[in-house]
Design a protein around this motif. Sequence first.
Motif, mmCIF file in Angstrom:
data_model
loop_
_atom_site.group_PDB
_atom_site.id
_atom_site.type_symbol
_atom_site.label_atom_id
_atom_site.label_comp_id
_atom_site.label_asym_id
_atom_site.label_seq_id
_atom_site.Cartn_x
_atom_site.Cartn_y
_atom_site.Cartn_z
ATOM 1 N N VAL A 1 17.655 -27.444 20.398
ATOM 2 C CA VAL A 1 17.869 -28.278 19.214
ATOM 3 C C VAL A 1 16.997 -27.766 18.084
ATOM 4 O O VAL A 1 15.838 -27.383 18.313
ATOM 5 C CB VAL A 1 17.504 -29.749 19.508
ATOM 6 N N VAL A 2 17.539 -27.764 16.877
ATOM 7 C CA VAL A 2 16.710 -27.601 15.678
ATOM 8 C C VAL A 2 16.921 -28.857 14.839
ATOM 9 O O VAL A 2 18.026 -29.117 14.361
ATOM 10 C CB VAL A 2 17.071 -26.340 14.880
ATOM 11 N N ARG B 1 26.506 -16.515 14.536
ATOM 12 C CA ARG B 1 26.715 -15.062 14.447
ATOM 13 C C ARG B 1 26.135 -14.335 15.655
ATOM 14 O O ARG B 1 26.595 -13.244 16.004
ATOM 15 C CB ARG B 1 26.094 -14.519 13.153
ATOM 16 N N ALA B 2 25.125 -14.957 16.304
ATOM 17 C CA ALA B 2 24.508 -14.347 17.479
ATOM 18 C C ALA B 2 25.207 -14.752 18.771
ATOM 19 O O ALA B 2 24.721 -14.438 19.859
ATOM 20 C CB ALA B 2 23.029 -14.723 17.545
ATOM 21 N N GLY B 3 26.334 -15.469 18.671
ATOM 22 C CA GLY B 3 27.130 -15.771 19.845
ATOM 23 C C GLY B 3 26.984 -17.160 20.421
ATOM 24 O O GLY B 3 27.574 -17.479 21.459
ATOM 25 N N ALA B 4 26.201 -18.027 19.765
ATOM 26 C CA ALA B 4 25.990 -19.376 20.282
ATOM 27 C C ALA B 4 27.093 -20.325 19.848
ATOM 28 O O ALA B 4 27.816 -20.068 18.877
ATOM 29 C CB ALA B 4 24.640 -19.914 19.797
ATOM 30 N N HIS B 5 27.221 -21.419 20.566
ATOM 31 C CA HIS B 5 28.032 -22.555 20.164
ATOM 32 C C HIS B 5 27.099 -23.563 19.507
ATOM 33 O O HIS B 5 26.039 -23.882 20.057
ATOM 34 C CB HIS B 5 28.739 -23.184 21.368
ATOM 35 N N VAL B 6 27.496 -24.095 18.351
ATOM 36 C CA VAL B 6 26.585 -24.922 17.561
ATOM 37 C C VAL B 6 27.284 -26.198 17.110
ATOM 38 O O VAL B 6 28.351 -26.143 16.475
ATOM 39 C CB VAL B 6 26.070 -24.162 16.321
ATOM 40 N N LEU B 7 26.683 -27.338 17.452
ATOM 41 C CA LEU B 7 27.149 -28.616 16.936
ATOM 42 C C LEU B 7 26.257 -28.993 15.756
ATOM 43 O O LEU B 7 25.048 -29.163 15.919
ATOM 44 C CB LEU B 7 27.058 -29.694 18.017
ATOM 45 N N VAL B 8 26.858 -29.087 14.561
ATOM 46 C CA VAL B 8 26.083 -29.443 13.376
ATOM 47 C C VAL B 8 26.255 -30.938 13.109
ATOM 48 O O VAL B 8 27.371 -31.460 13.105
ATOM 49 C CB VAL B 8 26.482 -28.614 12.136
ATOM 50 N N VAL B 9 25.126 -31.612 12.897
ATOM 51 C CA VAL B 9 25.100 -33.059 12.756
ATOM 52 C C VAL B 9 24.566 -33.426 11.382
ATOM 53 O O VAL B 9 23.613 -32.808 10.888
ATOM 54 C CB VAL B 9 24.211 -33.691 13.854
ATOM 55 N N GLY B 10 25.164 -34.432 10.772
ATOM 56 C CA GLY B 10 24.694 -34.923 9.488
ATOM 57 C C GLY B 10 25.479 -36.151 9.090
ATOM 58 O O GLY B 10 26.466 -36.517 9.741
ATOM 59 N N ARG B 11 25.065 -36.789 8.007
ATOM 60 C CA ARG B 11 25.723 -38.030 7.584
ATOM 61 C C ARG B 11 26.981 -37.784 6.751
ATOM 62 O O ARG B 11 27.875 -38.620 6.715
ATOM 63 C CB ARG B 11 24.734 -38.895 6.792
ATOM 64 N N ASN B 12 27.046 -36.648 6.087
ATOM 65 C CA ASN B 12 28.159 -36.365 5.182
ATOM 66 C C ASN B 12 29.222 -35.553 5.911
ATOM 67 O O ASN B 12 29.075 -34.347 6.113
ATOM 68 C CB ASN B 12 27.645 -35.615 3.955
ATOM 69 N N SER B 13 30.300 -36.212 6.313
ATOM 70 C CA SER B 13 31.312 -35.532 7.125
ATOM 71 C C SER B 13 32.013 -34.413 6.359
ATOM 72 O O SER B 13 32.333 -33.360 6.937
ATOM 73 C CB SER B 13 32.341 -36.541 7.644
ATOM 74 N N ASP B 14 32.252 -34.616 5.069
ATOM 75 C CA ASP B 14 32.908 -33.572 4.278
ATOM 76 C C ASP B 14 32.032 -32.328 4.185
ATOM 77 O O ASP B 14 32.521 -31.196 4.308
ATOM 78 C CB ASP B 14 33.227 -34.088 2.871
ATOM 79 N N ARG B 15 30.739 -32.533 3.956
ATOM 80 C CA ARG B 15 29.822 -31.393 3.870
ATOM 81 C C ARG B 15 29.734 -30.666 5.210
ATOM 82 O O ARG B 15 29.716 -29.439 5.261
ATOM 83 C CB ARG B 15 28.444 -31.877 3.432
ATOM 84 N N LEU B 16 29.684 -31.430 6.299
ATOM 85 C CA LEU B 16 29.623 -30.811 7.620
ATOM 86 C C LEU B 16 30.870 -29.982 7.900
ATOM 87 O O LEU B 16 30.779 -28.857 8.411
ATOM 88 C CB LEU B 16 29.493 -31.890 8.698
ATOM 89 N N LEU C 1 22.266 -27.851 19.186
ATOM 90 C CA LEU C 1 22.529 -28.950 18.263
ATOM 91 C C LEU C 1 21.602 -28.799 17.064
ATOM 92 O O LEU C 1 20.393 -28.619 17.235
ATOM 93 C CB LEU C 1 22.297 -30.286 18.962
ATOM 94 N N ILE C 2 22.168 -28.857 15.871
ATOM 95 C CA ILE C 2 21.387 -28.721 14.638
ATOM 96 C C ILE C 2 21.598 -29.975 13.804
ATOM 97 O O ILE C 2 22.724 -30.246 13.365
ATOM 98 C CB ILE C 2 21.816 -27.487 13.814
#
Length: 275
Positions: free
Chosen positions: A89-90, A29-44, A11-12
């Motif tokens: 998490v990052v 790119r290294a093969g992970a699954h990543v959930l990106v979180v933020g307030r701006n849905s369009d940017r995400l 989770l980032i």
Amino acid sequence: MELSFTDRTYLITGGGSGIGLGVAAGLARAGAHVLVVGRNSDRLSAAAEQINSDAAARVRPYPADVTDEEQVANAVEAATAWNGRLHGVVHCAGGSETIGPVTQIDSAAWRRTVDLNVNGAMYVLKHSARQMVRAGGGSFVGISSIAASNVHRWFGAYGVTKSALDHLIMLAADELGPSWVRVNGIRPGLIRTDLVQVILDSPEVSEDYRQCTPLPRVGEVTDVANMAMFLLSDAAGWVTGQVINVDGGHGLRRGPDMSAMLEPVFGPDGLRGVV
């Protein structure tokens, strides 16, 4: 040394731009699954689409505000449910609404910055650590700032709140170590992002940064992303409770002189506290 992230889930926060986007792209790119979180849905969504064009649909956007604990808990649950486990998490989400002399700080903006940088970090750590403890371990990386360790005059709440994040990282590392959850932080220096473009555009301030930085270049997002990925990886399996500068050596010297940018706004007397 090979860093393997294949089929792991991360989770980032703040994943729609800047350092968060760079970390998400590197992990995908290294093969992970990543959930990106933020307030701006369009940017995400744009960030996920950009990364997935190179990484086989490994990134999902999840709009959430880290200052809302319920939204944070739901984001962590979504990341965990994706593949049954959260590996790391990052936490990149952060910022500041205050800049200028302490005698002229807007108190409401100060509180919002504390809420974002301190409370938001606590919510993300609290809920993600629960999942990683249950799974038998994991890695949390918090993105701090050189402003936490080197005084940046007129930076308002930013350096203060990043200092709080540094302490939270050390506290959590000590508490969670017996459950094999590692907690570390990164203090970036001047990194080329949209957020700091105003600094790069100022000849006086950018020159002062150059004089304060032993390695003679501006930092890039990949510099921080590479360190974050190392700290997430098994290669850093005996590293916890550390806050590591990625700053070209800037931490060896002093904080920047921002007077060329701020004196026209507050005046020379204002910069020394006169109201």
